[in-house]
Design a protein around this motif. Structure first.
Motif, PDB file in Angstrom:
ATOM      1  N   LYS A  62     -46.869 -17.404  74.335  1.00  0.00           N
ATOM      2  CA  LYS A  62     -46.811 -18.386  73.252  1.00  0.00           C
ATOM      3  C   LYS A  62     -45.751 -19.456  73.468  1.00  0.00           C
ATOM      4  N   ARG A  64     -42.701 -18.703  72.755  1.00  0.00           N
ATOM      5  CA  ARG A  64     -41.979 -18.474  71.498  1.00  0.00           C
ATOM      6  C   ARG A  64     -40.537 -18.102  71.801  1.00  0.00           C
ATOM      7  N   SER A 149     -49.095 -15.099  65.024  1.00  0.00           N
ATOM      8  CA  SER A 149     -50.318 -15.898  65.027  1.00  0.00           C
ATOM      9  C   SER A 149     -50.649 -16.276  66.476  1.00  0.00           C
ATOM     10  N   ASN A 151     -51.423 -18.714  68.326  1.00  0.00           N
ATOM     11  CA  ASN A 151     -51.353 -20.120  68.726  1.00  0.00           C
ATOM     12  C   ASN A 151     -50.139 -20.296  69.621  1.00  0.00           C
ATOM     13  N   SER A 157     -51.986 -22.456  63.392  1.00  0.00           N
ATOM     14  CA  SER A 157     -52.529 -21.108  63.594  1.00  0.00           C
ATOM     15  C   SER A 157     -54.060 -21.158  63.657  1.00  0.00           C
TER      16      SER A 157
END
Ligand code: TXA
Ligand code: MG
Length: 350
Positions: A62, A64, A149, A151, A157
């Motif tokens: 991701k 993230r 999520s 995405n 999302s």
């Protein structure tokens, strides 16, 4: 960039297909692989929550930041209690009222939950999802599932398999097709370690609904004390590719006037048309379509609006919108989560 994988998309529209998808996904997660699964809020990028290596691959995929913890999905109070060091009476009452459903409870963690899941913090976020596939999967697997999520970090999302495939095809081995998400907006995140309990991320289980179970609920500003308690609250988030602005207009003329002078980001090419190629998301004052790339009419009802919003934002990306103009929403508790997402989607600088 990881080497492309063959992505299998598993259907679930008959009981036999659902069961086969449950078994195959549980097997994949048990052996340390990732899978995209449907929930009633948004699609999630799932891993075995107690498998730190698998979970670390979620962050990598991701993009993230590792300081942003993940939600752990459970499908029984027993499983919740295996992850939470404390299970207060408030958790019991909230679970009875809102689980399975779009409410996430932040509680003190047990050491069995790896650091990577909680971002090294003392708490764990728990949710019992309502989607039949997600519930069947967790029951069959017998272990909790960490899933943000599905995405790329900061983007909108996914609420359909098509949204997921646009970014994750070839990057995950398995995507389960559970149909369009019924809620369409990420869960409410409620911190039960705060006194009084505090909403970290608004969702469709709104403050007034929580107050039917809890005496007091705090909705204080997320930046309080400068501590990033729930990083998803702070930065540009849930964002489509084009700049998004929220406006109120009286009629077509008023809207067009406003758009003539809208400030575009510094990187917007000066030789582009004015106003830019625009998608409108309206619910009450519907402008004529001729001046715009698309005029989407979303029902003036918070549940229906939540179900439709992300699909419309994905559509704007797909059409190549240069600007997205969203009609402002009512200022009442049932619309609060939607107002929050639009505000975050409109932030231009990180
Ligand atoms: O509806 C949902 O919640 C979806 C579906 C897949 O369940 N999940 C989701 O996950 O939206 P994600 O990772 O995109 O957002 C989780 C939010 C983030 O804002 C994160 O910071 C917060 O929950 N969070 C997770 N664990 C936390 C914790 N221990 N304390 C505070 N906030 C936490
Ligand atoms: Mg997210």
């Amino acid at each position: 960039m990881p080497a492309p994988l063959q992505t299998a998309v598993l259907p679930t529209h008959t009981p036999a297909l659902l069961q086969a998808a449950v078994e195959e996904t549980a097997r994949a997660l048990r052996s340390g692989r990732l899978a995209v699964i449907p929930t009633e809020t948004v699609y999630g990028l799932a891993a075995h929550a107690f498998d730190a290596d698998a979970v670390s691959r979620i962050f990598a995929l991701k993009g993230r930041p590792t300081h942003n913890p993940l939600i752990v999905h459970i499908a029984s109070i027993d499983l919740a209690r295996r992850c939470a060091a404390d299970w207060p009476d408030t958790a019991d009452r909230l679970a009875r009222a809102f689980w399975p459903g779009p409410l996430t409870l932040v509680l003190p963690r047990k050491p069995v939950v790896p650091d990577i899941v909680t971002a090294g913090g003392p708490t764990v976020a728990l949710r019992w999802p309502a989607h039949p596939f997600a519930q069947a999967l967790i029951r069959h697997a017998g272990f909790p599932i960490a899933a943000p999520s599905a995405n790329l970090s900061a983007r909108t999302s996914p609420t359909t398999v098509d949204h997921v495939r646009r970014t994750l095809d070839g990057l995950v081995p398995l995507i389960v097709d559970g149909g369009p998400c019924q809620v369409g907006l990420e869960s409410t995140v409620l911190d039960l370690t705060a006194r009084p309990p505090r909403i970290l991320r608004p969702g469709m289980v709104h403050a007034e609904a929580l107050r039917s179970v809890l005496d007091t609920v705090s909705e204080s500003a997320p930046e309080t004390g400068g501590i990033h308690r729930s990083p998803g609250l702070l930065d540009r988030h849930y964002a489509p590719l084009a700049p998004l602005i929220v406006r109120t207009w009286l009629d077509d003329h008023d809207l067009n006037q406003q758009l003539q002078s809208v400030a575009m980001p510094p990187d917007f090419p000066t030789d582009s048309p004015r106003p830019p190629v625009t998608c409108i998301l309206a619910h009450t004052r519907i402008p004529a379509a001729r001046n715009f790339l698309r005029v989407a009419v979303i029902p003036h009802d918070p549940e229906a609006y939540a179900r439709a919003l992300y699909a419309e934002l994905h559509r704007c990306d797909e059409l190549g919108a240069q600007l997205i103009v969203v009609e402002s929403l009512p200022n009442t508790p049932d619309w609060a989560a939607l107002t929050d997402r639009l505000r975050r989607a409109s932030i231009r600088t990180p």
